[in-house]
Write a protein that holds these residues in place. Structure first.
Motif, PDB file in Angstrom:
ATOM      1  N   ARG A  81     -35.305 -20.906  14.122  1.00 44.43           N
ATOM      2  CA  ARG A  81     -35.967 -19.768  14.779  1.00 44.43           C
ATOM      3  C   ARG A  81     -35.487 -18.481  14.107  1.00 44.43           C
ATOM      4  NH1 ARG A  81     -34.865 -16.495  19.341  1.00 44.43           N
ATOM      5  NH2 ARG A  81     -32.794 -17.420  19.550  1.00 44.43           N
ATOM      6  N   VAL A  82     -36.435 -17.611  13.777  1.00 52.12           N
ATOM      7  CA  VAL A  82     -36.036 -16.339  13.150  1.00 52.12           C
ATOM      8  C   VAL A  82     -35.359 -15.462  14.197  1.00 52.12           C
ATOM      9  CG1 VAL A  82     -36.848 -14.228  12.016  1.00 52.12           C
ATOM     10  CG2 VAL A  82     -37.887 -16.434  11.427  1.00 52.12           C
ATOM     11  N   VAL A  83     -34.107 -15.090  13.938  1.00 57.13           N
ATOM     12  CA  VAL A  83     -33.376 -14.252  14.905  1.00 57.13           C
ATOM     13  C   VAL A  83     -33.145 -12.841  14.369  1.00 57.13           C
ATOM     14  CG1 VAL A  83     -32.285 -16.131  16.180  1.00 57.13           C
ATOM     15  CG2 VAL A  83     -31.181 -15.280  14.100  1.00 57.13           C
ATOM     16  N   GLN A  84     -33.277 -12.649  13.066  1.00 61.85           N
ATOM     17  CA  GLN A  84     -33.175 -11.311  12.468  1.00 61.85           C
ATOM     18  C   GLN A  84     -34.102 -11.280  11.263  1.00 61.85           C
ATOM     19  OE1 GLN A  84     -31.501  -8.581  13.434  1.00 61.85           O
ATOM     20  NE2 GLN A  84     -30.361  -9.543  15.100  1.00 61.85           N
ATOM     21  N   ALA A  85     -34.790 -10.159  11.089  1.00 56.30           N
ATOM     22  CA  ALA A  85     -35.662  -9.996   9.921  1.00 56.30           C
ATOM     23  C   ALA A  85     -35.471  -8.587   9.389  1.00 56.30           C
ATOM     24  CB  ALA A  85     -37.118 -10.225  10.304  1.00 56.30           C
ATOM     25  N   GLY A  86     -35.429  -8.454   8.078  1.00 58.38           N
ATOM     26  CA  GLY A  86     -35.251  -7.123   7.500  1.00 58.38           C
ATOM     27  C   GLY A  86     -35.666  -7.130   6.043  1.00 58.38           C
ATOM     28  N   SER A  87     -35.266  -6.091   5.355  1.00 61.43           N
ATOM     29  CA  SER A  87     -35.604  -5.947   3.937  1.00 61.43           C
ATOM     30  C   SER A  87     -34.340  -5.586   3.163  1.00 61.43           C
ATOM     31  CB  SER A  87     -36.627  -4.825   3.777  1.00 61.43           C
ATOM     32  OG  SER A  87     -36.609  -4.361   2.439  1.00 61.43           O
ATOM     33  N   SER A  88     -34.290  -6.037   1.917  1.00 57.38           N
ATOM     34  CA  SER A  88     -33.129  -5.676   1.083  1.00 57.38           C
ATOM     35  C   SER A  88     -33.042  -4.162   0.884  1.00 57.38           C
ATOM     36  CB  SER A  88     -33.203  -6.390  -0.272  1.00 57.38           C
ATOM     37  OG  SER A  88     -34.390  -6.016  -0.947  1.00 57.38           O
ATOM     38  N   ALA A  89     -34.171  -3.459   1.092  1.00 60.99           N
ATOM     39  CA  ALA A  89     -34.147  -1.997   0.956  1.00 60.99           C
ATOM     40  C   ALA A  89     -33.287  -1.360   2.044  1.00 60.99           C
ATOM     41  CB  ALA A  89     -35.568  -1.445   1.021  1.00 60.99           C
ATOM     42  N   ALA A  90     -33.030  -2.107   3.127  1.00 60.76           N
ATOM     43  CA  ALA A  90     -32.178  -1.565   4.203  1.00 60.76           C
ATOM     44  C   ALA A  90     -30.723  -1.441   3.748  1.00 60.76           C
ATOM     45  CB  ALA A  90     -32.263  -2.455   5.436  1.00 60.76           C
ATOM     46  N   ILE A  91     -30.376  -2.107   2.647  1.00 59.30           N
ATOM     47  CA  ILE A  91     -28.998  -2.060   2.134  1.00 59.30           C
ATOM     48  C   ILE A  91     -28.870  -0.834   1.224  1.00 59.30           C
ATOM     49  CG2 ILE A  91     -27.227  -3.324   0.838  1.00 59.30           C
ATOM     50  CD1 ILE A  91     -28.876  -5.925   1.546  1.00 59.30           C
ATOM     51  N   LEU A  92     -28.492   0.272   1.806  1.00 61.97           N
ATOM     52  CA  LEU A  92     -28.305   1.545   1.085  1.00 61.97           C
ATOM     53  C   LEU A  92     -29.526   1.962   0.264  1.00 61.97           C
ATOM     54  CD1 LEU A  92     -24.582   1.198  -0.176  1.00 61.97           C
ATOM     55  CD2 LEU A  92     -25.417   2.474   1.807  1.00 61.97           C
ATOM     56  N   GLY A  93     -30.722   1.526   0.674  1.00 62.21           N
ATOM     57  CA  GLY A  93     -31.939   1.883  -0.064  1.00 62.21           C
ATOM     58  C   GLY A  93     -32.240   0.915  -1.195  1.00 62.21           C
TER      59      GLY A  93
ATOM     60  N   PRO B 160     -29.891  -2.733  -2.899  1.00 55.09           N
ATOM     61  CA  PRO B 160     -28.575  -3.398  -2.911  1.00 55.09           C
ATOM     62  C   PRO B 160     -27.680  -3.006  -4.080  1.00 55.09           C
ATOM     63  CG  PRO B 160     -30.302  -4.988  -2.446  1.00 55.09           C
ATOM     64  CD  PRO B 160     -31.001  -3.700  -2.792  1.00 55.09           C
ATOM     65  N   VAL B 161     -28.265  -2.585  -5.201  1.00 56.14           N
ATOM     66  CA  VAL B 161     -27.395  -2.230  -6.332  1.00 56.14           C
ATOM     67  C   VAL B 161     -26.500  -1.046  -5.962  1.00 56.14           C
ATOM     68  CG1 VAL B 161     -28.930  -0.597  -7.549  1.00 56.14           C
ATOM     69  CG2 VAL B 161     -27.285  -1.959  -8.843  1.00 56.14           C
ATOM     70  N   ARG B 162     -26.957  -0.223  -4.999  1.00 56.95           N
ATOM     71  CA  ARG B 162     -26.108   0.913  -4.598  1.00 56.95           C
ATOM     72  C   ARG B 162     -24.820   0.419  -3.946  1.00 56.95           C
ATOM     73  NH1 ARG B 162     -30.981   4.347  -2.434  1.00 56.95           N
ATOM     74  NH2 ARG B 162     -31.799   5.045  -4.419  1.00 56.95           N
TER      75      ARG B 162
ATOM     76  N   LYS C 132     -16.446  -7.837  -0.533  1.00 59.14           N
ATOM     77  CA  LYS C 132     -17.594  -7.663   0.350  1.00 59.14           C
ATOM     78  C   LYS C 132     -17.734  -6.182   0.688  1.00 59.14           C
ATOM     79  CE  LYS C 132     -17.584  -7.061   4.569  1.00 59.14           C
ATOM     80  NZ  LYS C 132     -17.499  -7.705   5.860  1.00 59.14           N
ATOM     81  N   MET C 133     -18.966  -5.733   0.681  1.00 58.70           N
ATOM     82  CA  MET C 133     -19.236  -4.391   1.176  1.00 58.70           C
ATOM     83  C   MET C 133     -19.738  -4.542   2.605  1.00 58.70           C
ATOM     84  SD  MET C 133     -18.250  -2.590  -1.231  1.00 58.70           S
ATOM     85  CE  MET C 133     -18.776  -0.925  -0.801  1.00 58.70           C
ATOM     86  N   GLY C 134     -19.351  -3.635   3.473  1.00 54.69           N
ATOM     87  CA  GLY C 134     -19.737  -3.737   4.881  1.00 54.69           C
ATOM     88  C   GLY C 134     -20.363  -2.457   5.373  1.00 54.69           C
TER      89      GLY C 134
ATOM     90  N   ILE D 216     -19.837   4.765 -11.718  1.00 56.99           N
ATOM     91  CA  ILE D 216     -20.805   4.165 -12.649  1.00 56.99           C
ATOM     92  C   ILE D 216     -22.204   4.402 -12.097  1.00 56.99           C
ATOM     93  CG2 ILE D 216     -19.332   2.346 -13.608  1.00 56.99           C
ATOM     94  CD1 ILE D 216     -20.743   0.493 -11.449  1.00 56.99           C
ATOM     95  N   SER D 217     -23.203   4.271 -12.982  1.00 58.23           N
ATOM     96  CA  SER D 217     -24.589   4.436 -12.539  1.00 58.23           C
ATOM     97  C   SER D 217     -25.131   3.065 -12.108  1.00 58.23           C
ATOM     98  CB  SER D 217     -25.448   4.983 -13.677  1.00 58.23           C
ATOM     99  OG  SER D 217     -25.520   4.002 -14.702  1.00 58.23           O
ATOM    100  N   ALA D 218     -26.297   3.100 -11.457  1.00 60.20           N
ATOM    101  CA  ALA D 218     -26.948   1.848 -11.052  1.00 60.20           C
ATOM    102  C   ALA D 218     -27.328   1.034 -12.288  1.00 60.20           C
ATOM    103  CB  ALA D 218     -28.184   2.166 -10.215  1.00 60.20           C
ATOM    104  N   VAL D 219     -27.715   1.709 -13.359  1.00 61.01           N
ATOM    105  CA  VAL D 219     -28.098   1.000 -14.589  1.00 61.01           C
ATOM    106  C   VAL D 219     -26.875   0.293 -15.173  1.00 61.01           C
ATOM    107  CG1 VAL D 219     -28.943   1.332 -16.958  1.00 61.01           C
ATOM    108  CG2 VAL D 219     -30.025   2.551 -15.049  1.00 61.01           C
ATOM    109  N   GLN D 220     -25.742   0.994 -15.198  1.00 56.59           N
ATOM    110  CA  GLN D 220     -24.504   0.360 -15.700  1.00 56.59           C
ATOM    111  C   GLN D 220     -24.131  -0.832 -14.815  1.00 56.59           C
ATOM    112  OE1 GLN D 220     -22.266   4.069 -15.559  1.00 56.59           O
ATOM    113  NE2 GLN D 220     -21.658   3.775 -17.699  1.00 56.59           N
ATOM    114  N   ALA D 221     -24.292  -0.658 -13.505  1.00 55.29           N
ATOM    115  CA  ALA D 221     -23.938  -1.751 -12.585  1.00 55.29           C
ATOM    116  C   ALA D 221     -24.802  -2.970 -12.867  1.00 55.29           C
ATOM    117  CB  ALA D 221     -24.106  -1.288 -11.134  1.00 55.29           C
ATOM    118  N   MET D 222     -26.123  -2.790 -12.974  1.00 61.21           N
ATOM    119  CA  MET D 222     -27.006  -3.945 -13.168  1.00 61.21           C
ATOM    120  C   MET D 222     -26.766  -4.599 -14.531  1.00 61.21           C
ATOM    121  SD  MET D 222     -28.429  -4.728 -10.422  1.00 61.21           S
ATOM    122  CE  MET D 222     -29.281  -6.187 -11.008  1.00 61.21           C
ATOM    123  N   ALA D 223     -26.349  -3.799 -15.523  1.00 66.65           N
ATOM    124  CA  ALA D 223     -26.092  -4.367 -16.853  1.00 66.65           C
ATOM    125  C   ALA D 223     -24.892  -5.320 -16.822  1.00 66.65           C
ATOM    126  CB  ALA D 223     -25.866  -3.255 -17.862  1.00 66.65           C
ATOM    127  N   ALA D 224     -24.040  -5.165 -15.821  1.00 66.09           N
ATOM    128  CA  ALA D 224     -22.848  -6.028 -15.720  1.00 66.09           C
ATOM    129  C   ALA D 224     -23.099  -7.268 -14.864  1.00 66.09           C
ATOM    130  CB  ALA D 224     -21.688  -5.230 -15.126  1.00 66.09           C
TER     131      ALA D 224
END
Ligand code: 0L1
Ligand code: MG
Length: 255
Positions: free
Chosen positions: A184-196, A198-200, A57-59, A117-125
């Protein structure tokens, strides 16, 4: 027993018995290197009891999380098979000290990844991506900790739920993410909030765990970190995380 082994025993017992412990302070305070050593030693105790490592897990990969706990560094921890809760499953409050849930994205790896590794290498795996929930439960009293404390405590990781796996080509750059408690929605956000993006988090995972002699293995699950702050769990609560275009992951807390 060395000081580090003693600290590992303390955090491991706290997690195993769901009892809050004081922070490591004064002479006992843990620097970052010692804290990761304590984490490794405490996980070794779990492996000796029969648990298996199934991923990482990344935190603290979003501002919302850093602000919530007052620690501003990306951290990581290990996931074991005993921490996995089936999608739609139930957990018991007694298993935790003061649990919270947070919305995440999970990666399933088809290939190992290690080092720079690069983001491209990460996504390829990546074999698949999925909506996920992490159950975090700091073992420290009042959910208060330093960077060293939280890292030693397996970065608060206590459980995780993974929804349906989706194609690795899915665009996960900027997806709406909702955390609902009892509908009830208690938190709302975007995956972009994860280091810009998520692959990062996956790129960071490959680099950070390598420093500790670990490799992301084929078949591993990697949690990218929460897009929003976490929500306190209560008995009887139903938690659902929905990620736009990917689906949802849910679990309940026994009454
Ligand atoms: O983002 C995270 O999973 C952070 C875990 C450590 C801090 C916390 O307990 O919230
Ligand atoms: Mg998390």
């Amino acid at each position: 027993m060395s000081d580090l082994a003693n600290a590992a025993q303390i955090v491991d017992e706290a997690a195993r018995t769901a009892n809050a412990i004081p922070q490591f302070t004064g002479d006992q305070a843990l620097g970052l290197d010692d804290a990761y050593a304590v984490q490794a030693l405490s996980l070794a105790r779990r492996y000796a009891r029969g648990e298996r490592r199934v991923g990482f897990k990344m935190g603290l990969t979003s501002r919302a999380k850093m602000l919530q706990v007052g620690v501003d560094e990306v951290i990581w921890g290990r996931l074991t098979n005993a921490m996995r809760v089936e999608e739609g499953g139930e957990v018991a409050m007694e298993s935790y000290v003061h649990p919270r849930a947070e919305p995440e994205i999970a990666f399933l790896l088809a290939e190992p990844l290690s080092g720079d590794i690069s983001a491209v290498q990460a996504m390829a795996a990546v074999e698949a991506v999925a909506p996920a929930v992490e159950i975090i439960d700091s073992r420290y009293q009042n959910f208060k900790f330093s960077l060293g404390d939280v890292v030693a405590d397996n970065s608060s990781s206590s459980g995780f739920i993974v929804g349906n796996w989706c194609a690795p080509e899915s665009d996960i750059s900027n997806l709406g993410m909702l955390l609902e408690a009892n509908g009830r929605v208690v938190q709302a956000g975007s995956s972009a909030a994860i280091l810009g993006h998520p692959v990062r988090a996956l790129v960071a995972a490959a680099r950070m765990v390598a420093k500790w002699g670990e490799t992301l293995q084929a078949g591993d699950i990697v949690l990218a970190g929460a897009a929003t702050a976490a929500h306190h769990l209560q008995p009887g609560m139903n938690i659902r995380v929905s990620v736009q275009n990917l689906g949802s992951a849910s679990f309940s807390v026994r009454k």
